[in-house]
Design a protein around this motif. Structure first.
Motif, PDB file in Angstrom:
ATOM      1  N   ILE A 133      15.089 -39.402  -7.588  1.00 22.14           N
ATOM      2  CA  ILE A 133      14.410 -40.671  -7.849  1.00 22.14           C
ATOM      3  C   ILE A 133      13.734 -41.145  -6.558  1.00 22.14           C
ATOM      4  O   ILE A 133      13.966 -40.616  -5.465  1.00 22.14           O
ATOM      5  CB  ILE A 133      15.371 -41.731  -8.426  1.00 22.14           C
ATOM      6  CG1 ILE A 133      16.696 -41.776  -7.666  1.00 22.14           C
ATOM      7  CG2 ILE A 133      15.649 -41.437  -9.882  1.00 22.14           C
ATOM      8  CD1 ILE A 133      16.657 -42.566  -6.433  1.00 22.14           C
ATOM      9  N   GLN A 134      12.868 -42.157  -6.697  1.00 22.35           N
ATOM     10  CA  GLN A 134      12.023 -42.569  -5.581  1.00 22.35           C
ATOM     11  C   GLN A 134      12.553 -43.776  -4.803  1.00 22.35           C
ATOM     12  O   GLN A 134      12.125 -44.028  -3.686  1.00 22.35           O
ATOM     13  CB  GLN A 134      10.610 -42.925  -6.084  1.00 22.35           C
ATOM     14  CG  GLN A 134       9.809 -41.753  -6.585  1.00 22.35           C
ATOM     15  CD  GLN A 134      10.257 -41.287  -7.957  1.00 22.35           C
ATOM     16  OE1 GLN A 134      10.721 -42.062  -8.787  1.00 22.35           O
ATOM     17  NE2 GLN A 134      10.138 -39.992  -8.193  1.00 22.35           N
ATOM     18  N   HIS A 135      13.465 -44.522  -5.399  1.00 16.74           N
ATOM     19  CA  HIS A 135      13.886 -45.778  -4.777  1.00 16.74           C
ATOM     20  C   HIS A 135      15.339 -46.060  -5.131  1.00 16.74           C
ATOM     21  O   HIS A 135      15.784 -45.757  -6.234  1.00 16.74           O
ATOM     22  CB  HIS A 135      12.988 -46.919  -5.279  1.00 16.74           C
ATOM     23  CG  HIS A 135      13.046 -48.175  -4.462  1.00 16.74           C
ATOM     24  ND1 HIS A 135      14.077 -49.069  -4.551  1.00 16.74           N
ATOM     25  CD2 HIS A 135      12.201 -48.675  -3.529  1.00 16.74           C
ATOM     26  CE1 HIS A 135      13.874 -50.082  -3.716  1.00 16.74           C
ATOM     27  NE2 HIS A 135      12.732 -49.862  -3.087  1.00 16.74           N
ATOM     28  N   LEU A 136      16.051 -46.655  -4.187  1.00 16.93           N
ATOM     29  CA  LEU A 136      17.434 -47.070  -4.413  1.00 16.93           C
ATOM     30  C   LEU A 136      17.623 -48.498  -3.932  1.00 16.93           C
ATOM     31  O   LEU A 136      17.189 -48.851  -2.826  1.00 16.93           O
ATOM     32  CB  LEU A 136      18.409 -46.161  -3.668  1.00 16.93           C
ATOM     33  CG  LEU A 136      18.703 -44.794  -4.283  1.00 16.93           C
ATOM     34  CD1 LEU A 136      19.482 -43.933  -3.292  1.00 16.93           C
ATOM     35  CD2 LEU A 136      19.497 -44.948  -5.575  1.00 16.93           C
ATOM     36  N   SER A 137      18.279 -49.315  -4.750  1.00 14.75           N
ATOM     37  CA  SER A 137      18.681 -50.662  -4.358  1.00 14.75           C
ATOM     38  C   SER A 137      20.206 -50.691  -4.380  1.00 14.75           C
ATOM     39  O   SER A 137      20.809 -50.501  -5.444  1.00 14.75           O
ATOM     40  CB  SER A 137      18.118 -51.706  -5.312  1.00 14.75           C
ATOM     41  OG  SER A 137      16.710 -51.723  -5.277  1.00 14.75           O
ATOM     42  N   LEU A 138      20.799 -50.908  -3.226  1.00 13.26           N
ATOM     43  CA  LEU A 138      22.254 -50.835  -3.065  1.00 13.26           C
ATOM     44  C   LEU A 138      22.772 -52.216  -2.678  1.00 13.26           C
ATOM     45  O   LEU A 138      22.547 -52.671  -1.551  1.00 13.26           O
ATOM     46  CB  LEU A 138      22.628 -49.809  -1.992  1.00 13.26           C
ATOM     47  CG  LEU A 138      21.924 -48.446  -2.074  1.00 13.26           C
ATOM     48  CD1 LEU A 138      22.383 -47.544  -0.942  1.00 13.26           C
ATOM     49  CD2 LEU A 138      22.171 -47.788  -3.432  1.00 13.26           C
ATOM     50  N   TYR A 139      23.480 -52.859  -3.600  1.00 17.34           N
ATOM     51  CA  TYR A 139      23.875 -54.247  -3.403  1.00 17.34           C
ATOM     52  C   TYR A 139      25.375 -54.376  -3.201  1.00 17.34           C
ATOM     53  O   TYR A 139      26.166 -53.749  -3.912  1.00 17.34           O
ATOM     54  CB  TYR A 139      23.465 -55.095  -4.613  1.00 17.34           C
ATOM     55  CG  TYR A 139      21.970 -55.125  -4.844  1.00 17.34           C
ATOM     56  CD1 TYR A 139      21.128 -55.733  -3.923  1.00 17.34           C
ATOM     57  CD2 TYR A 139      21.405 -54.527  -5.961  1.00 17.34           C
ATOM     58  CE1 TYR A 139      19.756 -55.759  -4.119  1.00 17.34           C
ATOM     59  CE2 TYR A 139      20.029 -54.556  -6.174  1.00 17.34           C
ATOM     60  CZ  TYR A 139      19.218 -55.171  -5.248  1.00 17.34           C
ATOM     61  OH  TYR A 139      17.856 -55.193  -5.439  1.00 17.34           O
ATOM     62  N   THR A 140      25.753 -55.217  -2.242  1.00 13.79           N
ATOM     63  CA  THR A 140      27.158 -55.553  -2.058  1.00 13.79           C
ATOM     64  C   THR A 140      27.608 -56.473  -3.185  1.00 13.79           C
ATOM     65  O   THR A 140      26.926 -57.444  -3.506  1.00 13.79           O
ATOM     66  CB  THR A 140      27.370 -56.282  -0.718  1.00 13.79           C
ATOM     67  OG1 THR A 140      26.759 -55.547   0.333  1.00 13.79           O
ATOM     68  CG2 THR A 140      28.846 -56.449  -0.423  1.00 13.79           C
TER      69      THR A 140
END
Length: 399
Positions: free
Chosen positions: A184-191
């Motif tokens: 995939i092209q993008h990752l959003s990693l949230y606490t």
């Protein structure tokens, strides 16, 4: 600070969910009649048809967020068609989706409507994590959804959450490798955060669930930095990584004081070029009835000021240099682009006089200011942006 005064981002809030996740603090509902979502989208179209001609600005981005926008498919057709004449040729059009809603038929409909970026709420590839986060899909369904989305939509983001109770570093490492293996092209990693009156926050206050320590969370953040850099991802913002050429255009508008319009329950807006040197912020009430009451008055609103006086529109009245400054510094320090000290001084009339703590940080290399006046934090410090933002903001002083 606005990136392009002739174009804006458009956020469309879809508040409907098949079930409510225990950690989510967004405006949403799982109690609605079968025809409510389609009726709501028709109302959004009426609002867009009223607001966009008044603004007269092209759309760099459109973002359908929620809630769960992927509950719908063809119902978006008239809305997307009405937006078409306002879109820039290269406009990024994103829709949030849950893995359990991703089917070949739906993905094709979304792609045909012009959706060119899909953001999948995977949250975890661990069964224990999905159970804790009260998600409906399985790890296998998440993988299948990502692969299917990639087959028809050119830009796919995955959302992951770290910090759920019982999560080990090995669990987080496995999630990172599972996500990057999907090309995939993008990752959003949230606490994981315990927000407001959410069920998870209530359980946390009662001691039913335990938050991970700050030290463990920082270790997970640093693991993500190392792992994703090795996989060819670039770090654009504390929670966001992308493959080269796939940075999130819509999110960058938020991070760098660009202008955007939000339509729908609880949606927020900001126009950098309206209402004085520090722009205008407003929101639409989360009460759906107020939006419905305002819909009948849309045709009588011929100017932006008229629209801002509509029922259910709440304009921030106290907005000066200090509020704008803290927002700009806080968001900019979370990114690789940092903040432009010279531009901030020009806009506010303040002078930049680093406090002793900042002088020390500069000497230690925790932050730097280049010849053009761009101040950036070292990547390891983005995770502590909140404390640094206050220190930097206080270093701008009135002459």
């Amino acid at each position: 600070m606005n990136q392009d005064a002739h174009s804006i981002g458009l956020y469309l809030h879809i508040p409907f969910c098949s079930r409510l996740c225990h950690y989510c603090d967004f405006v949403k509902t799982a109690r609605f009649a079968a025809d409510d979502p389609a009726s709501y989208v028709r109302m959004l179209k009426a609002y867009a048809d009223a607001w966009l001609p008044v603004l007269g600005l092209k759309l760099r981005t459109v973002f359908l967020g929620g809630g769960t926008p992927s509950l719908l498919d063809e119902a978006y057709g008239p809305l997307m068609e009405s937006l078409r004449s306002w879109l820039l040729p290269e406009a990024e059009i994103t829709m949030e989706a849950n893995p359990e809603h991703v089917t070949p038929e739906r993905v094709k409909i979304w792609a045909d409507l012009g959706i060119n970026r899909l953001s999948l709420g995977v949250q975890s590839f661990q069964a224990r994590g999905l159970k804790f986060l009260t998600r409906e899909h399985s790890p296998e369904r998440a993988r299948d959804a990502a692969q299917l989305a990639r087959s028809l939509i050119p830009n796919v983001n995955l959302d992951l959450i770290y910090g759920w109770q019982g999560q080990e570093l090995s669990d987080w490492e496995a999630d990172l490798h599972a996500a990057t293996a999907l090309d995939i092209q993008h990752l959003s990693l949230y606490t994981l955060t315990y927000e407001g009156r959410t069920p998870l926050a209530r359980m946390h206050r009662r001691g039913v669930v335990d938050a991970l320590t700050d030290e463990r969370l920082e270790s997970m953040y640093l693991m993500a930095c190392d792992t994703l850099r090795a996989k060819g991802f670039e770090h654009e913002e504390v929670s966001n990584w992308h493959k080269p050429g796939f940075a999130s255009v819509h999110n960058s508008i938020y991070w760098h004081a660009g202008s955007y319009i939000g339509l729908g329950n609880g949606a927020h807006s900001f126009l950098a070029e309206h209402g004085g040197p520090f722009g205008t912020r407003w929101s639409q009430d989360p009460n759906l009835r107020l939006m419905q009451d305002g819909q009948s008055q849309l045709v009588t609103r011929a100017s932006l000021d008229d629209l801002l006086r509509m029922p259910g529109v709440h304009v921030e009245t106290e907005r000066g240099a200090s509020e704008w400054l803290l927002e700009t510094v806080s968001s900019g320090l979370r990114t690789g682009k940092g903040i432009n000290v010279n531009a901030i001084c020009a806009r506010t009339g303040y002078n930049f006089r680093p406090r002793p703590s900042l002088d020390q940080a500069l000497r230690q290399g925790l932050m730097q200011v280049d010849a053009a006046g761009i101040l950036t934090l070292r990547e390891e410090e983005w995770y502590r942006e909140t404390g640094w933002a206050l220190e930097v903001s206080l270093s701008f002083v009135a002459p």
